[in-house]
Design an enzyme around this catalytic site. Structure first.
Site: not given
Length: 399
Positions: A31, A169, A270
């Protein structure tokens, strides 16, 4: 890492056709906004590409802003630095627990923590969880699946020696899984990613090809796509690559972060959504010295290079642009230390032991990175744990 039976939706009173990846149209870190577009969007936030190191009681306090895996911000108190990162992904596998779990998955949590590990940070003081619940889920799907994700994220954080103390959330069309990782460090507890020198070598700590493995695993149920690759790969090959991909994405980069200190690493990043070349280019731009990175070898999950070629390189795997999710660390190490690093990370004292590969060199240059025209592909065979899981899977029938 111990193994676990394949996710069976019916065991959780869900329809047998349930797939977690149905609740997103993009997979994992695929994405990502294109790197060049992102840099333009963030220009106004980055006042100075190389911000001046700060002084605190006579000590130099390094600062790292926008553009790399984490921010490093000198604090007002005691010569300490705040090291912080945030990340999230969309579902990349269909097992909710595998997306975030403790010893068997923890992909989403490992993906967040990996940014700290790229700085050589091994201890995380706190995590927040970011969770988007798909408004396309039925009440039953939500009530069965989301607790697995929440518990898995919590377990994974505890395995990393930290805890989840809050977060956010929300309802969302797609499922979103991620978080924030924060730590406060002494200067000797992190390694700034800007000190590569000519003569260093590049080491990678996880194989490439996770995105390919996940995609072709889904193709097993899509005859028109499976028919394009079935001459170069078997169903068993795909199952093994998929299980190996999950285990690699699930594995924390914490051991590698600790060994960065032992073997005097000069810089690291990374490998995630921009692929190995994109992240290598980004790391090269951050260097204080005039250097460039040249990649000669690409360690790839077994058979996935052949699959990529059979698909006309649609994944960009051979060009280094294929997205990875929770990938390995790309580390600049002194030449004399690199082989010892690769040997040490295999040691049984770090659990089941892991592989690392010398994949390139650092040479004098203009802060760029490239892959040579015909890189050597290193086929990375599945570990025994992946074979155990694959042998227990229910056979599929493909047209």
């Amino acid at each position: 890492m111990s193994t676990r039976e394949s996710f069976n939706p019916e065991s959780y009173e869900l329809d047998k056709s349930f797939r977690l990846t149905r609740f997103t149209e993009l997979k994992g870190t695929g994405c990502k906004v294109p790197q060049d577009v992102l840099q333009k969007l963030l220009e106004s936030l980055q006042e100075n590409h190389f911000q001046e190191d700060e002084q605190f009681l006579g000590a130099v306090m390094p600062r790292l802003g926008i553009g790399m895996d984490t921010c490093v911000i000198p604090l007002r108190h005691g010569g300490l630095s705040l090291v912080q990162t945030t990340d999230y992904i969309y579902p990349i596998v269909d097992d909710p627990y595998m997306m975030v779990s403790l010893a068997r998955g923890r992909i989403a949590c490992a993906n967040v923590l990996s940014d700290l590990y790229a700085m050589g940070v091994t201890e995380c003081d706190n995590m927040l969880m970011l969770l988007g619940i798909s408004n396309k889920m039925t009440d039953r799907e939500r009530d069965k699946v989301m607790p697995l994700i929440i518990q898995g994220f919590k377990d994974a954080a505890e395995e990393a020696g930290t805890s989840v103390t809050g977060g956010q959330t929300v309802l969302n069309p797609w499922i979103v899984l991620g978080g924030v990782a924060t730590t406060v460090c002494q200067p000797n507890e992190f390694i700034m990613p800007d000190n590569a020198v000519p003569g260093d070598v590049l080491v990678l700590t996880k194989p490439l090809g996770t995105q390919v493995a996940v995609a072709v695993h889904q193709w097993l149920d899509i005859p028109e796509k499976w028919n394009k690759i079935k001459l170069v790969v078997t169903q068993e090959d795909v199952e093994l690559a998929y299980q190996e991909a999950m285990m690699n994405m699930a594995r924390l980069n914490r051991t590698a972060a600790g060994l960065m200190h032992t073997f005097n690493a000069h810089a690291a990043t990374d490998i995630t959504g921009f692929g190995i070349l994109g992240h290598a280019q980004n790391l090269a731009k951050q260097q204080r010295n005039e250097v460039s990175f040249v990649i000669h070898n690409l360690p790839v999950l077994a058979k996935m290079a052949a699959v990529s070629k059979a698909c006309g390189n649609m994944f960009g795997l051979m060009h280094g642009t294929c997205p990875e999710t929770s990938g390995g660390l790309l580390i600049c190490l002194p030449r004399e230390q690199a082989a010892r690093f690769c040997a040490e990370i295999k040691s049984p004292k770090y659990g089941e032991g892991h592989q690392a590969w010398i994949i390139g060199i650092v040479e004098k240059g203009n802060r760029t990175a490239r892959i040579i025209d015909k890189p050597r592909i290193i086929e990375v065979a599945p570990q025994e744990g992946s074979r155990s899981v694959s042998s227990a899977l229910t056979p599929r029938v493909s047209a």
